[in-house]
Design a protein around this motif. Structure first.
Motif, PDB file in Angstrom:
ATOM      1  N   THR A  47      40.831  53.153  47.188  1.00 32.95           N
ATOM      2  CA  THR A  47      40.457  53.812  48.538  1.00 32.95           C
ATOM      3  C   THR A  47      40.596  52.980  49.429  1.00 32.95           C
ATOM      4  N   HIS A  48      39.394  53.786  50.777  1.00 37.01           N
ATOM      5  CA  HIS A  48      39.394  52.909  52.348  1.00 37.01           C
ATOM      6  C   HIS A  48      38.123  52.554  52.027  1.00 37.01           C
ATOM      7  N   TYR A  49      37.576  52.360  50.979  1.00 41.63           N
ATOM      8  CA  TYR A  49      35.892  51.593  51.263  1.00 41.63           C
ATOM      9  C   TYR A  49      35.710  50.454  51.179  1.00 41.63           C
ATOM     10  N   ALA A  50      34.658  50.002  51.984  1.00 39.75           N
ATOM     11  CA  ALA A  50      35.040  48.521  52.700  1.00 39.75           C
ATOM     12  C   ALA A  50      34.291  48.154  51.266  1.00 39.75           C
ATOM     13  N   MET A  51      33.642  48.559  50.764  1.00 41.66           N
ATOM     14  CA  MET A  51      33.063  48.249  49.622  1.00 41.66           C
ATOM     15  C   MET A  51      34.051  47.381  48.499  1.00 41.66           C
ATOM     16  N   GLU A  52      34.900  47.802  48.305  1.00 42.23           N
ATOM     17  CA  GLU A  52      36.447  48.019  46.859  1.00 42.23           C
ATOM     18  C   GLU A  52      36.933  46.585  48.364  1.00 42.23           C
ATOM     19  N   GLN A  53      37.233  46.492  49.647  1.00 46.87           N
ATOM     20  CA  GLN A  53      38.052  45.700  49.600  1.00 46.87           C
ATOM     21  C   GLN A  53      36.865  44.242  49.885  1.00 46.87           C
ATOM     22  N   GLN A  54      36.124  44.405  49.270  1.00 50.10           N
ATOM     23  CA  GLN A  54      34.465  43.311  49.436  1.00 50.10           C
ATOM     24  C   GLN A  54      34.551  42.857  47.957  1.00 50.10           C
ATOM     25  N   PHE A  55      34.998  43.566  46.959  1.00 56.51           N
ATOM     26  CA  PHE A  55      34.942  42.939  45.506  1.00 56.51           C
ATOM     27  C   PHE A  55      36.247  42.596  45.243  1.00 56.51           C
ATOM     28  N   ARG A  56      37.065  42.726  46.323  1.00 59.04           N
ATOM     29  CA  ARG A  56      38.709  42.059  45.704  1.00 59.04           C
ATOM     30  C   ARG A  56      38.441  40.896  46.034  1.00 59.04           C
ATOM     31  N   LYS A 108      37.253  40.373  36.766  1.00 61.84           N
ATOM     32  CA  LYS A 108      35.725  42.073  37.073  1.00 61.84           C
ATOM     33  C   LYS A 108      35.898  42.606  38.415  1.00 61.84           C
ATOM     34  N   PHE A 109      37.296  42.709  39.159  1.00 65.77           N
ATOM     35  CA  PHE A 109      37.531  43.437  40.074  1.00 65.77           C
ATOM     36  C   PHE A 109      37.848  44.690  39.385  1.00 65.77           C
ATOM     37  N   ARG A 110      38.676  45.022  38.341  1.00 65.49           N
ATOM     38  CA  ARG A 110      39.683  46.121  37.966  1.00 65.49           C
ATOM     39  C   ARG A 110      38.356  46.748  37.179  1.00 65.49           C
ATOM     40  N   GLU A 111      36.872  46.356  36.773  1.00 64.75           N
ATOM     41  CA  GLU A 111      35.977  46.762  36.178  1.00 64.75           C
ATOM     42  C   GLU A 111      35.479  47.650  37.185  1.00 64.75           C
ATOM     43  N   PHE A 112      34.813  47.291  38.313  1.00 64.15           N
ATOM     44  CA  PHE A 112      34.377  47.392  39.727  1.00 64.15           C
ATOM     45  C   PHE A 112      35.060  49.094  39.843  1.00 64.15           C
ATOM     46  N   GLN A 113      36.987  48.267  40.210  1.00 63.39           N
ATOM     47  CA  GLN A 113      37.519  49.562  40.426  1.00 63.39           C
ATOM     48  C   GLN A 113      37.372  50.714  39.626  1.00 63.39           C
ATOM     49  N   GLN A 114      37.115  50.466  37.892  1.00 61.40           N
ATOM     50  CA  GLN A 114      37.193  51.340  37.546  1.00 61.40           C
ATOM     51  C   GLN A 114      35.745  52.532  37.586  1.00 61.40           C
ATOM     52  N   GLU A 115      34.127  51.816  38.179  1.00 60.49           N
ATOM     53  CA  GLU A 115      34.177  52.414  38.194  1.00 60.49           C
ATOM     54  C   GLU A 115      33.813  53.489  39.693  1.00 60.49           C
ATOM     55  N   TYR A 131      24.146  42.290  45.269  1.00 61.30           N
ATOM     56  CA  TYR A 131      24.382  42.787  44.022  1.00 61.30           C
ATOM     57  C   TYR A 131      26.215  41.866  43.675  1.00 61.30           C
ATOM     58  N   ILE A 132      26.254  41.056  44.520  1.00 59.27           N
ATOM     59  CA  ILE A 132      27.614  40.633  44.147  1.00 59.27           C
ATOM     60  C   ILE A 132      26.942  39.334  43.156  1.00 59.27           C
ATOM     61  N   LEU A 133      27.400  39.345  41.786  1.00 54.18           N
ATOM     62  CA  LEU A 133      27.241  38.075  41.364  1.00 54.18           C
ATOM     63  C   LEU A 133      27.305  37.262  41.462  1.00 54.18           C
ATOM     64  N   ARG A 134      26.991  35.996  41.881  1.00 51.40           N
ATOM     65  CA  ARG A 134      27.835  34.188  41.731  1.00 51.40           C
ATOM     66  C   ARG A 134      28.764  34.323  40.622  1.00 51.40           C
ATOM     67  N   ARG A 135      28.368  34.469  39.186  1.00 50.73           N
ATOM     68  CA  ARG A 135      28.894  34.997  37.746  1.00 50.73           C
ATOM     69  C   ARG A 135      30.339  35.562  38.056  1.00 50.73           C
ATOM     70  N   TRP A 136      30.424  36.281  39.253  1.00 47.34           N
ATOM     71  CA  TRP A 136      31.942  36.743  39.213  1.00 47.34           C
ATOM     72  C   TRP A 136      33.265  36.988  39.735  1.00 47.34           C
ATOM     73  N   ARG A 137      32.089  35.879  40.266  1.00 44.30           N
ATOM     74  CA  ARG A 137      33.128  35.158  41.919  1.00 44.30           C
ATOM     75  C   ARG A 137      34.484  34.550  41.985  1.00 44.30           C
ATOM     76  N   LYS A 138      34.991  34.992  42.447  1.00 46.19           N
ATOM     77  CA  LYS A 138      36.464  33.524  42.982  1.00 46.19           C
ATOM     78  C   LYS A 138      36.448  32.495  43.907  1.00 46.19           C
ATOM     79  N   ASP A 139      35.169  33.506  44.924  1.00 50.04           N
ATOM     80  CA  ASP A 139      35.524  31.949  46.139  1.00 50.04           C
ATOM     81  C   ASP A 139      34.920  30.738  45.913  1.00 50.04           C
ATOM     82  N   ILE A 140      34.540  30.148  44.529  1.00 48.91           N
ATOM     83  CA  ILE A 140      33.730  29.393  44.633  1.00 48.91           C
ATOM     84  C   ILE A 140      33.754  28.433  43.877  1.00 48.91           C
ATOM     85  N   LYS A 141      34.236  27.208  44.341  1.00 51.74           N
ATOM     86  CA  LYS A 141      34.213  25.441  43.215  1.00 51.74           C
ATOM     87  C   LYS A 141      32.676  25.527  42.247  1.00 51.74           C
ATOM     88  N   ARG A 142      33.829  25.435  41.076  1.00 52.30           N
ATOM     89  CA  ARG A 142      32.576  25.276  39.861  1.00 52.30           C
ATOM     90  C   ARG A 142      33.193  23.724  39.301  1.00 52.30           C
TER      91      ARG A 142
END
Length: 730
Positions: free
Chosen positions: A484-493, A500-507, A589-600
């Protein structure tokens, strides 16, 4: 001794040394240009040099040698030695059964070489030789089967050890060596030698006792990484009762993913039948991650309390927010004691699996089962479930069913409508624990020792770490296109891992099946009714979902509670946000647990593993091998370069042999008498000696059978075939 005699001795020793240098090659080089026979008057520096020379001669001639006799002089020093054909001495049977005699190679053969010291014991001189044999000699191609001719090089042993740790069978490892050498005839060892080597290595690993070997292993792990944690529980006889251990990486990962865990102890895979208990979490890719392991001797309250407290101590007192187990009273009581503030739920799948067993006797079983499944899975809030359950019980006259009554009394432990109000990382069953069991099933069986079982924990961690690293790589180097062209999809990607993005995209895709039918608005909150078109088989059903939205703080809630349960916004919420023209998701509504852009931090912790490659000898060996491989790759395409490399290596080998070929060996001892290290504890009196556990008589595997190992499945199938055959004959 004259100068001429000294020169002859030196020349003789040069020839012997050159021949001995080539003796241990992995390929059988039987095309020797000249056979050098032992002769009276030959001299050698040591008895070992004489043995190697005579062994080389015997190999070419086709017989095997042994050290027959030796004697000392009046001063107590070795003076005489005799090496003879292995067929020397008379044949005699060691079997007690006269009709089951074992084969023997003894023929009282007289072939031998006898030497004595001379010149103040500086040399060994051959004084007598017998060449004739009273038996047929082997051809050079068959001589490789003789025991003294079977040599296994260090790099071969290394390869076998690594393959064994990886779960590769000995016969498969041997076959790969055969292919690599270009045939069996080019190997200087047999498959039996490979098996004997592995058996010896395993036996040396285990030490005096299985339980003591486990403790020694734990201490070695701590030497490699001080954050390795273990707890050992002993009974009054110093016999092992319970074990718990966790790798340093698991301890670090628990800080990220220890909020929700599954726990299961239904996997019996060692020779003591001690249940294997795994603490399993979910990482940011949705993958299972090990957070500790235990082996327990009982499945009672006290044992589970000990195990949970050990885990809690290991994790610095950080208790989980939620824990999933199978339906077990002892486990339930222990959780209430150790994790009083944790939300506990039972595995829903295992409860629903028991429907045929508990309800099959009813005439309307199929209708009862389908109705109960609809009530359990489709009820969104507790009041809906209670109301529909009461109607269900009355309609089918199930008031006297004790099992159903007990389930209803404890509905807060298993009914989705009662448990979906908090975060469960999307888990509703103990399938995470079972996936750990499936992994271990390729490595262990009912005869696995405790030490071997514990070692497989390291293999599991390596496997899981590799899968996680590969998923991290994919997230960094690829992405899923937006639909889609929605910004929220780009935001989650951009922020969530690919899974986890696949799961959001499915919703987000599911939003097309949703329609907003009504809206009630007051000063702060708007309430929407979102109707979803749900397809069930060939039929369609329209289900309403109530969504509330707070205009002030952008707080939004849906009756389906997918976000609370899984951490992913549902399609109903997405429909309302788009309706309100909110195209970027609020940060809460963006959980740290599912993020890829942080260093663990835990990703920087290496997996603890006690293997040869991590020791000084192993590191040096691997370093040299890697260098040798580079040299071989450069020289292999040119004959002159190849010969040059071989000449250099030959000179280097001679120098190393003159220096004794030895090296520095460092070994650290361990003292377990105190019973405690920084992150390890042995509870119980043992005086440094721990007894192996007694075989456990486990309670029934309710509510489901454990997963059988591959070996056990084969045995079971054979038993079934025998039973079927007997039945047919009757």
């Amino acid at each position: 001794m004259t100068d001429l005699e000294s020169k002859e001795i030196e020349n003789s020793l040069e020839i012997i040394t050159d021949e001995v240098d080539d003796e241990n090659d992995i390929s059988n080089e039987s095309n020797a240009e000249e056979i050098i026979e032992p002769k009276i008057g030959m001299v050698f520096d040591t008895t070992q040099d004489l043995f190697e020379f005579y062994k080389m001669y015997a190999k070419i001639m086709g017989f095997e040698i042994i050290k027959r006799t030796s004697s000392k002089g009046d001063d107590g020093e070795l003076k005489y030695v005799t090496f003879s054909c292995s067929c020397s001495s008379k044949a005699k049977s060691l079997s007690n059964h006269p009709f089951k005699l074992q084969p023997t190679s003894k023929t009282n053969c007289k072939a031998k070489v006898r030497a004595t010291t001379c010149l103040d014991r500086k040399w060994w001189e051959v004084r007598s030789i017998t060449y004739e044999h009273n038996h047929e000699l082997n051809t050079p191609s068959k001589a490789r089967f003789l025991k003294t001719n079977r040599v296994m090089k260090l790099f071969v042993q290394r390869k076998l050890d690594l393959n064994d740790q990886a779960g590769i069978r000995p016969n498969e490892s041997f076959n790969s060596l055969v292919v690599e050498a270009g045939g069996h005839e080019n190997l200087t060892f047999l498959e039996k030698d490979c098996r004997n080597h592995l058996h010896k290595v395993r036996r040396l690993r285990l030490g005096d006792g299985d339980a003591s070997a486990v403790l020694d292993y734990f201490l070695k792990m701590q030497n490699g990484n001080s954050n390795f944690f273990y707890m050992v529980d002993l009974d009054e006889d110093a016999r092992l009762k319970n074990l718990f251990w966790a790798d340093a990486r698991s301890r670090a990962a628990n800080k990220e993913f220890g909020d929700v865990i599954t726990f299961d102890s239904t996997y019996l895979t060692n020779k003591y039948d001690m249940p294997f208990a795994a603490f399993v979490g979910v990482n940011h890719h949705g993958q299972s991650t090990l957070l500790g392991c235990g082996l327990i001797s009982n499945e009672d309250i006290d044992t589970y309390v000990w195990l949970f407290r050990s885990w809690l101590k290991c994790m610095s007192g950080c208790a989980p927010n939620a824990i999933i187990t199978y339906q077990d009273k002892a486990m339930q009581k222990a959780i209430e004691v150790v994790f009083p503030h944790a939300r506990h739920r039972w595995c829903l799948w295992h409860i629903m699996k028991k429907l045929p067993e508990k309800l099959k006797g009813y005439k309307k079983y199929e209708v009862i089962k389908l109705t109960m499944q609809n009530i359990v899975y489709d009820s969104l809030i507790p009041s809906d479930f209670d109301e529909r359950w009461m109607v269900f019980i009355e309609k089918y006259n199930l008031n006297n069913n004790e099992w159903l009554q007990n389930l209803y009394d404890e509905r807060q432990y298993w009914v989705p409508a009662y448990v979906k109000d908090i975060f469960w990382a999307g888990m509703s069953t103990t399938q995470r624990s079972e996936s750990m069991h499936a992994f271990f099933d390729g490595y262990v069986n009912s005869k696995t020792t405790l030490k071997q079982f514990v070692e497989q924990y390291g293999n599991a961690l390596w496997d899981k770490m590799e899968k996680e690293n590969h998923a991290d790589f994919n997230d960094l180097n690829s992405n899923i296109p937006c639909v889609t062209h929605y910004a929220m999809e780009q935001q989650f990607r951009d922020t969530y891992t690919m899974e986890k993005f696949r799961e959001f995209q499915q919703e987000l895709k599911g939003k097309i099946f949703c329609e907003i039918f009504s809206c009630q608005t007051n000063i702060l909150t708007s309430k929407f009714v979102v109707v979803e078109d749900v397809k069930i088989g060939e039929n369609h059903r329209r289900d309403p979902f109530e969504v509330s939205f707070n205009e002030v703080n952008c707080e939004i809630n849906c009756k389906c509670r997918l976000f609370e349960f899984k951490g992913i916004l549902c399609r109903h919420v997405i429909a309302v946000l788009i309706h309100k023209e909110i195209f970027s998701i609020p940060e809460q509504y963006i959980l740290r647990r599912w993020r890829k852009d942080i260093k663990r931090c835990y990703t920087e912790v290496k997996v603890s593993n006690d293997n040869w490659s991590t020791k000084h000898e192993g590191l040096r060996f691997d370093k040299m091998c890697n260098f040798f491989y580079d040299v071989a790759e450069l020289a292999t395409n040119n004959e002159n370069n190849c010969n040059m490399v071989l000449e250099v290596l030959d000179d280097l080998k001679a120098k190393l042999m003159l220096n004794g070929g030895g090296g520095e060996i460092s070994q650290r001892g361990s003292n377990i008498a105190h019973g405690r290290t920084k992150y390890g504890e042995v509870r119980g009196s043992h005086n440094g000696k721990i007894l192996s556990p007694l075989a456990v008589r486990s309670k029934g595997r309710s509510p489901y059978k454990r997963r059988q190992s591959k070996v056990e499945q084969i045995i079971q199938r054979k038993k079934q075939k025998k039973t079927t055959k007997v039945t047919r004959e009757l």
